[in-house]
Scaffold this motif. Structure first.
Motif, mmCIF file in Angstrom:
data_model
loop_
_atom_site.group_PDB
_atom_site.id
_atom_site.type_symbol
_atom_site.label_atom_id
_atom_site.label_comp_id
_atom_site.label_asym_id
_atom_site.label_seq_id
_atom_site.Cartn_x
_atom_site.Cartn_y
_atom_site.Cartn_z
ATOM 1 N N ALA A 74 9.559 0.745 0.776
ATOM 2 C CA ALA A 74 8.238 0.232 0.399
ATOM 3 C C ALA A 74 8.068 0.323 -1.112
ATOM 4 O O ALA A 74 8.570 1.255 -1.750
ATOM 5 C CB ALA A 74 7.136 1.019 1.099
ATOM 6 N N ALA A 75 7.329 -0.643 -1.661
ATOM 7 C CA ALA A 75 7.027 -0.651 -3.090
ATOM 8 C C ALA A 75 5.631 -1.220 -3.308
ATOM 9 O O ALA A 75 5.144 -2.031 -2.516
ATOM 10 C CB ALA A 75 8.054 -1.486 -3.853
ATOM 11 N N PHE A 76 4.994 -0.767 -4.366
ATOM 12 C CA PHE A 76 3.736 -1.334 -4.819
ATOM 13 C C PHE A 76 4.100 -2.325 -5.898
ATOM 14 O O PHE A 76 4.631 -1.949 -6.952
ATOM 15 C CB PHE A 76 2.811 -0.233 -5.358
ATOM 16 N N ASP A 77 3.875 -3.607 -5.629
ATOM 17 C CA ASP A 77 4.316 -4.684 -6.504
ATOM 18 C C ASP A 77 3.126 -5.231 -7.287
ATOM 19 O O ASP A 77 2.041 -5.419 -6.718
ATOM 20 C CB ASP A 77 4.952 -5.785 -5.654
ATOM 21 N N ALA A 103 3.613 -11.146 -16.157
ATOM 22 C CA ALA A 103 4.459 -9.960 -16.219
ATOM 23 C C ALA A 103 4.533 -9.386 -14.806
ATOM 24 O O ALA A 103 3.601 -9.535 -14.008
ATOM 25 C CB ALA A 103 3.882 -8.936 -17.182
ATOM 26 N N HIS A 104 5.647 -8.718 -14.501
ATOM 27 C CA HIS A 104 5.883 -8.230 -13.147
ATOM 28 C C HIS A 104 6.484 -6.825 -13.187
ATOM 29 O O HIS A 104 7.286 -6.505 -14.056
ATOM 30 C CB HIS A 104 6.856 -9.180 -12.418
ATOM 31 N N GLY A 105 6.074 -6.008 -12.227
ATOM 32 C CA GLY A 105 6.647 -4.677 -12.093
ATOM 33 C C GLY A 105 6.412 -4.120 -10.710
ATOM 34 O O GLY A 105 5.630 -4.670 -9.932
ATOM 35 N N PHE A 106 7.092 -3.023 -10.396
ATOM 36 C CA PHE A 106 6.882 -2.382 -9.096
ATOM 37 C C PHE A 106 7.178 -0.896 -9.167
ATOM 38 O O PHE A 106 7.927 -0.431 -10.016
ATOM 39 C CB PHE A 106 7.705 -3.056 -7.984
ATOM 40 N N LEU A 107 6.546 -0.168 -8.241
ATOM 41 C CA LEU A 107 6.707 1.274 -8.091
ATOM 42 C C LEU A 107 7.247 1.538 -6.694
ATOM 43 O O LEU A 107 6.666 1.072 -5.698
ATOM 44 C CB LEU A 107 5.347 1.970 -8.250
ATOM 45 N N VAL A 108 8.343 2.304 -6.598
ATOM 46 C CA VAL A 108 8.944 2.615 -5.300
ATOM 47 C C VAL A 108 8.175 3.765 -4.647
ATOM 48 O O VAL A 108 7.975 4.823 -5.252
ATOM 49 C CB VAL A 108 10.443 2.955 -5.443
ATOM 50 N N LEU A 109 7.765 3.555 -3.391
ATOM 51 C CA LEU A 109 6.906 4.497 -2.680
ATOM 52 C C LEU A 109 7.641 5.339 -1.646
ATOM 53 O O LEU A 109 7.089 6.328 -1.159
ATOM 54 C CB LEU A 109 5.785 3.723 -1.969
#
Length: 186
Positions: free
Chosen positions: A81-84, A119-125
């Motif tokens: 899962a990631a917060f995109d 711009a794009h980024g994500f955090l791995v949960l």
């Protein structure tokens, strides 16, 4: 291919929910079909590159964009899962400086369409996450830039505490991310 398309606060950033067929043996879904994607979203662009990254919990990648050869990205999580997040950095856009965040998981099968110019980024949960994305232009490292993940102007509400992440893990490149004002002054 049946797609449910959800418009976000940035109207051309789209959450896409594919039709998933499942039973006790597992599941099947068509992760991409050019014709169905164009019909459902109104986006008729060619994808030229597929990328796959694996990251561990707490890794935050982004917020990336290219000043030339801007990439549209169709992103999903195949494992974990990631917060995109997508941030509108188009200077003449009515949603300039706004951000949209959505949780992408192996269970919800959601995808996020991030148009060129954002711009794009994500955090791995989760312990790990496999992040897959298609791009509309080629990666051009000489044109890549990064906005700071914690820029006060953008003020993204990253779910760090909710997932027991004290501090995100950043690459050397992302540690040098600029503010929105600096990035859009280029």
């Amino acid at each position: 291919m049946s797609l449910n398309v959800i418009r976000t606060e940035i109207p051309d950033v789209l959450i896409i929910e594919p039709k998933v067929f499942g039973d006790s043996r597992g599941f099947f879904f068509e992760s991409f079909n050019q014709k169905a994607f164009a019909e459902a979203t109104g986006v008729d662009l060619t994808f030229v590159q597929d990328n796959h990254s694996r990251s561990s919990k707490g890794v935050l990648r982004g917020l990336h964009y290219q000043i030339e050869q801007p990439q549209g990205k169709l992103v999903r999580v195949a494992q974990g899962a990631a917060f995109d997040v997508a941030v509108d950095i188009r200077k003449n856009s009515p949603t300039f400086g706004k951000w949209v965040g959505v949780e992408l998981t192996e269970e919800n099968h959601r995808q996020l369409w991030v148009p060129p110019g954002l711009a794009h980024g994500f955090l791995v949960l989760t312990e790990t996450a496999d992040f897959l994305y298609k791009t509309t232009d080629y990666y051009a490292p000489q044109h890549e830039r990064s906005i700071a993940w914690n820029d006060a102007e953008v003020a993204i509400d990253w779910p760090l505490a909710q997932y027991g992440i004290a501090e995100p893990k950043l690459s050397a490149k992302d540690l040098l991310g600029m503010s929105l004002s600096q990035a859009c002054g280029e």
